[in-house]
Every structure is written in C-alpha cells, then in structure tokens.
Design a protein around this motif. Sequence first.
Motif, PDB file in Angstrom:
ATOM      1  N   LEU A 174       0.824  -1.206   0.000  1.00 50.53           N
ATOM      2  CA  LEU A 174       0.000   0.000   0.000  1.00 50.53           C
ATOM      3  C   LEU A 174       0.860   1.260   0.000  1.00 50.53           C
ATOM      4  N   ALA A 175       1.931   1.249   0.798  1.00 51.85           N
ATOM      5  CA  ALA A 175       2.821   2.417   0.865  1.00 51.85           C
ATOM      6  C   ALA A 175       3.470   2.681  -0.494  1.00 51.85           C
ATOM      7  N   GLU A 176       3.863   1.615  -1.179  1.00 49.90           N
ATOM      8  CA  GLU A 176       4.461   1.764  -2.508  1.00 49.90           C
ATOM      9  C   GLU A 176       3.461   2.338  -3.503  1.00 49.90           C
ATOM     10  N   SER A 177       2.184   1.978  -3.345  1.00 45.68           N
ATOM     11  CA  SER A 177       1.167   2.429  -4.297  1.00 45.68           C
ATOM     12  C   SER A 177       0.952   3.934  -4.250  1.00 45.68           C
ATOM     13  N   ASP A 208       4.647   6.439  -0.433  1.00 44.42           N
ATOM     14  CA  ASP A 208       4.823   6.873   0.959  1.00 44.42           C
ATOM     15  C   ASP A 208       6.165   6.309   1.434  1.00 44.42           C
ATOM     16  N   LYS A 209       7.229   7.086   1.225  1.00 42.53           N
ATOM     17  CA  LYS A 209       8.577   6.568   1.451  1.00 42.53           C
ATOM     18  C   LYS A 209       8.891   6.330   2.933  1.00 42.53           C
ATOM     19  N   THR A 210       8.299   7.128   3.799  1.00 41.56           N
ATOM     20  CA  THR A 210       8.530   6.919   5.236  1.00 41.56           C
ATOM     21  C   THR A 210       8.034   5.547   5.669  1.00 41.56           C
ATOM     22  N   ASN A 211       6.817   5.200   5.278  1.00 43.15           N
ATOM     23  CA  ASN A 211       6.265   3.908   5.680  1.00 43.15           C
ATOM     24  C   ASN A 211       6.819   2.755   4.844  1.00 43.15           C
ATOM     25  N   MET A 212       7.235   3.040   3.611  1.00 41.59           N
ATOM     26  CA  MET A 212       7.955   2.016   2.849  1.00 41.59           C
ATOM     27  C   MET A 212       9.206   1.601   3.607  1.00 41.59           C
ATOM     28  N   VAL A 263      15.814   5.743   3.238  1.00 41.32           N
ATOM     29  CA  VAL A 263      15.992   6.568   4.445  1.00 41.32           C
ATOM     30  C   VAL A 263      17.084   7.618   4.234  1.00 41.32           C
ATOM     31  N   LEU A 264      18.068   7.303   3.397  1.00 38.12           N
ATOM     32  CA  LEU A 264      19.077   8.317   3.066  1.00 38.12           C
ATOM     33  C   LEU A 264      18.446   9.451   2.266  1.00 38.12           C
ATOM     34  N   GLU A 265      17.518   9.103   1.396  1.00 39.08           N
ATOM     35  CA  GLU A 265      16.844  10.111   0.568  1.00 39.08           C
ATOM     36  C   GLU A 265      15.943  11.011   1.406  1.00 39.08           C
ATOM     37  N   ILE A 266      15.164  10.413   2.304  1.00 40.38           N
ATOM     38  CA  ILE A 266      14.220  11.218   3.084  1.00 40.38           C
ATOM     39  C   ILE A 266      14.870  11.810   4.336  1.00 40.38           C
ATOM     40  N   ARG A 267      16.111  11.414   4.600  1.00 46.84           N
ATOM     41  CA  ARG A 267      16.908  11.962   5.708  1.00 46.84           C
ATOM     42  C   ARG A 267      16.191  11.820   7.056  1.00 46.84           C
ATOM     43  N   ASN A 268      15.645  10.631   7.277  1.00 45.78           N
ATOM     44  CA  ASN A 268      15.037  10.321   8.571  1.00 45.78           C
ATOM     45  C   ASN A 268      16.103   9.648   9.425  1.00 45.78           C
ATOM     46  N   MET A 269      16.663  10.411  10.357  1.00 47.84           N
ATOM     47  CA  MET A 269      17.829   9.923  11.099  1.00 47.84           C
ATOM     48  C   MET A 269      17.490   8.756  12.024  1.00 47.84           C
TER      49      MET A 269
END
Length: 214
Positions: free
Chosen positions: A117-120, A123-127, A158-164
């Motif tokens: 669903l996240a891929e659809s 939603d990169k955070t939840n992916m 996670v590198l792309e969205i920079r979620n540490m």
Amino acid sequence: MIKLSIEDLISKAWQKENNYLFNDAIKNYQEALTLANDKDDKDKIIECSLALGRLYRSLSRYSESINYYETVLNVAKDDNKNNIHNLIKAYIGKGISSRFLGKYEESIKCYKEGLKLAESIEDKTNMAKCLTNLGSIYNILSKYSEAKIYLEQSLPIVLEIRNMDSLSKVYENLGVLNINLKDYPTAIDYLTKALAISKEIVDKISESNSFLSL
C-alpha cells in the motif's frame, strides 16, 4: 451530568496520552468508540481504534492492540482508496504487536501488505518502516538472504528522506546481519554509524543496542 461528544472525548484522550496517562486515555477513547459505533461513524471508529491499538501496544498488551488494529482493517477495507493511510498504519501496528508476541509469519504478512500500500502512493517513510522491519524479522529467523534484500532496499530510501531515526535502525540491523554473516569489518562499520546517529538524536535504546553489538 453533561454528556461529552465524540470530538470532546477524543480531545480529552489525546491530552491524557500526551501526558502519558495511558489508562485514562484508553477510557476516553473507548467511550468515544462506543458513541462512534452507535452512530456508525466509520471515520471516528477508525480514529479511535488506531489510537487504542497504539496505546495498548505502549502498555505491552499486544493481543488487545491487535484486536483494535483488526477493527481498523475490517472497517477501512470497505473504502480502501480513501482509507489507504489508515490501512498502512493498521498493518504496521499489527505487524509490530504480532512481532512482540513472537508471531513472526503474521508480522511478515502485515508488513508486506503495508509495504504494498505504501508503494502504491509512494509513501517513502512507511515504505522504509516496512522494509526495515521485514529485514529485522528475517534476521531473527536466520533468513539472511531475505534480510539483506529488504534492508538494502530500505537504506537508500531513508538516506533520501533523511530520517535519522530510521537510518540508525537500518544501520543497526545491517550491523547485526553482518555479524550473523561473520563479516565483522562491515558489521563494525554499520554499527559505528548507527551508534553515532543514536548519540546525535539522543536515542538511548538504539545507542545501547549498537554499543552492545560492537
């Protein structure tokens, strides 16, 4: 005695949750959920059930947590398109609680549904959450090839969205994976990175996990 509306009860519950008064918050959410069921207000049923799933998980009452996440899945699936974000939250929440109960196959199933669903909706955070958790569980199950696939898919996201916080967890899991694969130099590299990020964001649990694994 004045009867509170669903919105008032949810507001009270939210305030109590923010003050870590979880049992009081549960009581208010359950009262709101009863009213929502009486009115067949599906949006509020979903909102309250997600909150109750989250709160029961915080109290380590995982079976009860799962029951509420399943309520969300049952109600939201009737309007899948408009409830996709809620479905993702419910699958991830159920996956977490199932993992704590040692129900790894059920947890994997939930994360894969959440990932799809996240891929659809990109939603990169939840992916990243789903991919990292899948990698972690496959690591526990000694299915290292599968673990590597999912963790290496999660890392660039996670590198792309920079979620540490997420990045720290991916590095930590890759470190543990490489310990299991007996690639100790690579494991040390990943765990050192995880430890540095954990210190930076003051995540004592991840800091301790990374330190103990080194």
